[in-house]
Design an enzyme around this catalytic site. Sequence first.
Site, PDB file in Angstrom:
ATOM      1  CG  LEU A 141     -26.557  -4.995 -13.990  1.00 51.80           C
ATOM      2  CD1 LEU A 141     -27.048  -4.950 -15.436  1.00 51.80           C
ATOM      3  CD2 LEU A 141     -25.037  -5.069 -13.953  1.00 51.80           C
ATOM      4  CG  ASP A 142     -24.597   0.781  -9.926  1.00 50.13           C
ATOM      5  OD1 ASP A 142     -24.928   0.158  -8.906  1.00 50.13           O
ATOM      6  OD2 ASP A 142     -23.444   1.190 -10.143  1.00 50.13           O
ATOM      7  CE  LYS A 143     -33.738   5.200 -12.107  1.00 50.14           C
ATOM      8  NZ  LYS A 143     -34.410   6.257 -11.306  1.00 50.14           N
TER       9      LYS A 143
END
Length: 326
Positions: A141-143
Amino acid sequence: MPTISKDLVNHICVQEHESAQRLDNYLIKILKGVPKSHIHRIIRAGEVRVNKGRAKPETRIQTGDLIRIPPVRTAEKTAKSSLQPVPARHFEIVYEDDALLVVNKPSGVAVHGGSGVSFGVIEQLRRARPEAKYLELVHRLDKDTSGLLMVAKKRSALVKLHEMLRNDHPKKIYWALGVGTWQPALRHVRLPLVKYTGAAGEKMVRVGSAEDGQSAHTVFRVLDTFSGERPHSVGVSALSLVEATLKTGRTHQIRVHMQASGCPIAGDERYGDYQANRRLQKLGLKRMFLHAYSLELDHPLTGEKLVLQAALPDDLQRFLDGLRAG
């Protein structure tokens, strides 16, 4: 994970839970801080030996294989960052058994170390669970994206889950808030995506052609639309809460598909509307409004049907409540 001395020759015996993975991927995991290019060079030069013989980066290692690893160098940037100790952290558990762990990742935390980040979810989990023999990310998942993140606790589960992901399973559903009015209420977006490097060296994605891009398919469904006094008070005409179901799993897929559809994600600093983001901050939106809400999958080892959900984080829920009240 075996203990490695990078200044000496090491001989490592492959354990059962490490079997069937590529040699280069195995070395990347155990030789923290060593550049991938250097690992490939020592394999091709014959300095890495499997059962006393030469091997290729794509060689699949097996239980009981004896791997010779020569002294290696560590990237200077990584060596410096490693001085910062990895903190142990427990994340909210949505599901766990002896093969699979699903946590609710908060926004602002990377899933793994690298690219200027000393540590992420997986490193903190390993520190919090020193007894765990195997913990590996299944996906990313993106940050700044919150929500459901899968971690394999067995090699066999990881292999099966990766196979499932290549076949567009499990079903992954996200909630996103777009700047603008989403039309029609149900829309299939099929736009190929191309990765490239931005002006500041960051990883970026754009819509490409069928010839140069990876196929990407997202199904969007409108859950709610906000066009009342509260968004108007900061100069935003409308906001659309949408459910995004991934049919493929490309990097930044939802973010770029929404941008290309004229309804970028609220708070998205990379692909969003800069002016709208600044205005929405005045209403209390301090982050990108993208949340991995639901996972539907067959358990990788038992086949049991799993339907997992993570409610919106409090900050995003409060923001929605404020829009509805206004």
